[in-house]
Design a protein around this motif. Structure first.
Motif, PDB file in Angstrom:
ATOM      1  N   ARG B 182      34.124  42.304  30.226  1.00 54.37           N
ATOM      2  CA  ARG B 182      32.974  41.457  29.908  1.00 54.37           C
ATOM      3  C   ARG B 182      33.159  40.049  30.460  1.00 54.37           C
ATOM      4  O   ARG B 182      32.448  39.139  30.084  1.00 54.37           O
ATOM      5  CB  ARG B 182      32.712  41.381  28.402  1.00 54.37           C
ATOM      6  CG  ARG B 182      32.577  42.730  27.752  1.00 54.37           C
ATOM      7  CD  ARG B 182      32.128  42.630  26.343  1.00 54.37           C
ATOM      8  NE  ARG B 182      30.684  42.461  26.275  1.00 54.37           N
ATOM      9  CZ  ARG B 182      29.977  42.676  25.187  1.00 54.37           C
ATOM     10  NH1 ARG B 182      30.566  43.050  24.077  1.00 54.37           N
ATOM     11  NH2 ARG B 182      28.675  42.497  25.184  1.00 54.37           N
ATOM     12  N   GLU B 183      34.145  39.865  31.333  1.00 54.74           N
ATOM     13  CA  GLU B 183      34.355  38.540  31.906  1.00 54.74           C
ATOM     14  C   GLU B 183      34.244  38.543  33.419  1.00 54.74           C
ATOM     15  O   GLU B 183      33.939  37.521  34.018  1.00 54.74           O
ATOM     16  CB  GLU B 183      35.724  37.995  31.507  1.00 54.74           C
ATOM     17  CG  GLU B 183      35.731  37.436  30.105  1.00 54.74           C
ATOM     18  CD  GLU B 183      37.130  37.270  29.565  1.00 54.74           C
ATOM     19  OE1 GLU B 183      38.087  37.411  30.355  1.00 54.74           O
ATOM     20  OE2 GLU B 183      37.251  37.020  28.355  1.00 54.74           O
ATOM     21  N   ARG B 184      34.531  39.678  34.007  1.00 55.73           N
ATOM     22  CA  ARG B 184      34.471  39.761  35.457  1.00 55.73           C
ATOM     23  C   ARG B 184      33.747  41.012  35.892  1.00 55.73           C
ATOM     24  O   ARG B 184      33.773  42.030  35.207  1.00 55.73           O
ATOM     25  CB  ARG B 184      35.894  39.813  36.039  1.00 55.73           C
ATOM     26  CG  ARG B 184      36.583  38.481  36.171  1.00 55.73           C
ATOM     27  CD  ARG B 184      37.927  38.670  36.832  1.00 55.73           C
ATOM     28  NE  ARG B 184      37.800  39.000  38.251  1.00 55.73           N
ATOM     29  CZ  ARG B 184      37.513  38.104  39.194  1.00 55.73           C
ATOM     30  NH1 ARG B 184      37.315  36.856  38.859  1.00 55.73           N
ATOM     31  NH2 ARG B 184      37.428  38.458  40.450  1.00 55.73           N
ATOM     32  N   GLY B 185      33.120  40.935  37.041  1.00 55.28           N
ATOM     33  CA  GLY B 185      32.532  42.127  37.637  1.00 55.28           C
ATOM     34  C   GLY B 185      33.599  42.951  38.318  1.00 55.28           C
ATOM     35  O   GLY B 185      34.793  42.669  38.194  1.00 55.28           O
ATOM     36  N   ILE B 186      33.172  43.971  39.058  1.00 57.68           N
ATOM     37  CA  ILE B 186      34.152  44.874  39.673  1.00 57.68           C
ATOM     38  C   ILE B 186      34.153  44.739  41.182  1.00 57.68           C
ATOM     39  O   ILE B 186      34.741  45.548  41.878  1.00 57.68           O
ATOM     40  CB  ILE B 186      33.852  46.337  39.301  1.00 57.68           C
ATOM     41  CG1 ILE B 186      32.425  46.708  39.726  1.00 57.68           C
ATOM     42  CG2 ILE B 186      34.038  46.562  37.823  1.00 57.68           C
ATOM     43  CD1 ILE B 186      32.130  48.169  39.617  1.00 57.68           C
ATOM     44  N   ASP B 187      33.478  43.706  41.683  1.00 59.99           N
ATOM     45  CA  ASP B 187      33.369  43.577  43.134  1.00 59.99           C
ATOM     46  C   ASP B 187      34.735  43.314  43.757  1.00 59.99           C
ATOM     47  O   ASP B 187      35.484  42.457  43.292  1.00 59.99           O
ATOM     48  CB  ASP B 187      32.422  42.411  43.445  1.00 59.99           C
ATOM     49  CG  ASP B 187      32.103  42.325  44.925  1.00 59.99           C
ATOM     50  OD1 ASP B 187      32.277  43.347  45.610  1.00 59.99           O
ATOM     51  OD2 ASP B 187      31.680  41.246  45.372  1.00 59.99           O
ATOM     52  N   ASN B 188      35.082  44.071  44.789  1.00 57.45           N
ATOM     53  CA  ASN B 188      36.230  43.729  45.625  1.00 57.45           C
ATOM     54  C   ASN B 188      35.972  44.266  47.020  1.00 57.45           C
ATOM     55  O   ASN B 188      35.100  45.107  47.226  1.00 57.45           O
ATOM     56  CB  ASN B 188      37.540  44.241  45.022  1.00 57.45           C
ATOM     57  CG  ASN B 188      37.577  45.741  44.921  1.00 57.45           C
ATOM     58  OD1 ASN B 188      37.614  46.445  45.922  1.00 57.45           O
ATOM     59  ND2 ASN B 188      37.532  46.249  43.695  1.00 57.45           N
TER      60      ASN B 188
END
Lengths: 156, 206
Positions: B182-188
């Motif tokens: 709930r703090e970061r997205g999953i984009d990489n």
């Protein structure tokens, strides 16, 4: 194609006509139907805002695993007509055949909705005792809808 | 037939990933703090925009950038980025940006979330686009917006492939991506490149 139900929703999101044609729908109280109709009204508005390319209509067809809803927004913007149809059983969920089947049913449901709209124009709007935007209580409308949808929804 | 955009929502219905391809109406960047970091660089809150300096297009010059199509033609631009375009490129090749009330990205994600939350549908269609929904057993929701002519089963199959391929490989098995934080997205980078490859290989992409 089995027609499960027909809803008519007015432009404020109120349910003015609701009828079930086949068994299999959950039995809901009239209050629950009103809430669902209002929800659909909201969803319909949101779907037109979410368009990634220019302006869009609201949702016209909503498909789920076991049923399909077809929605017609009339030109006056006042009324949605909605049919819930059974499209395919889950076993038929894959393969080319299914694709053909749905597109066939697609055309059917939309043409059917146009006929329902005609009936609404004839029996609802032309009826001097009918107040627009209010629940449709007309035996002749009932009868005509029954002839239109009741025969089709007989299981084949 | 084409596809427009892809959203991934987690089980709290928070947008954790966004990717777009042939979109002509772009969302405005999200307002500050309204969107998690690492969702998509293209729509995140941009500091320079607030200071009044235009965002240079070179920020998005990576090949994975969605602002520029693979052919090198600008397919859509933000309002902020519009005047950084050299005037010569505004000819026949570049499509003019669609004017109108574009939603900010965070608002758009919230609306999409309202529709898909607790719902059991697989797709819906409007006059200009179709939304496909694929839900994993862990309640991640993959949402694909495509052309209305794309068949539901093939789009959902692509979403399933995306789940079993790039998502498992570069998100679930990636120790650097905090799942469900709930703090970061999953984009990489790897995930984005892999999703991009997968979607471009679909028959309905073009």
């Amino acid at each position: 194609m089995v027609v499960f139900g027909l809803w008519v929703i007015n432009k404020a999101g109120g349910l003015v006509y609701q009828r079930n044609f086949a068994d299999g729908l959950a039995q809901l109280s009239s209050n629950e139907y009103l809430v669902l109709a209002g929800t659909l009204h909201g969803i319909h508005a949101i779907t037109s805002r979410l368009s990634p390319t220019g302006s869009s209509s609201g949702a016209q067809v909503i498909e789920a695993e076991t049923f399909k809803m077809t929605i017609l927004l009339t030109a006056t913007g006042t009324t949605y007509l909605l049919i819930v149809t059974h499209v395919y059983s889950t076993e038929q969920n894959a393969g080319t055949k299914f694709v053909l089947l749905t597109s066939l049913h697609d055309a059917n449901a939309e043409a059917l909705l146009q006929k329902v709209y005609e009936a609404y124009a004839d029996m609802g709007m032309k009826n001097p005792f009918h107040t627009p935007e209010m629940p449709i209580r007309s035996d002749r409308f009932d009868l005509r809808i029954g002839v239109l949808l009741g025969t089709i929804s007989a299981p084949t | 037939m084409t596809i427009y955009s892809l959203y991934v929502f987690d089980r709290h219905c928070t947008c954790v990933y966004y990717h777009d391809w042939h979109r002509t109406k772009r969302p405005k960047p999200a307002v500050k703090d309204a969107l998690l970091p690492a969702v998509s660089r293209a729509v995140s809150h941009q500091v320079s925009a607030i200071e009044g300096t235009p965002t240079p297009l070179s920020t998005f010059s990576s090949p994975r950038n969605t602002l520029i199509s693979s052919s090198g033609v600008v397919v859509a631009v933000n309002e902020e980025a519009e005047y950084t375009k050299p005037p010569s490129s505004g000819g026949t090749q570049a499509q003019p940006p669609v004017q109108g009330s574009a939603l900010a990205f965070d608002e758009e994600a919230k609306l999409a979330c309202i529709i898909i939350r607790d719902e059991n549908f697989t797709s819906y269609r409007t006059s200009t686009y179709k939304m496909h929904l694929y839900e994993t057993p862990t309640l991640y929701k993959f949402v694909l917006l495509s052309d209305p002519k794309v068949e539901g089963p093939s789009a959902r199959f692509a979403l399933r492939q995306m789940y079993s391929g790039p998502f498992l490989e570069y998100v679930v098995r990636n120790p650097l991506v905090p799942m469900d934080s709930r703090e970061r997205g999953i984009d990489n980078e790897y995930f984005r490149a892999s999703v991009d490859r997968l979607m471009k290989s679909q028959a309905f992409f073009n």
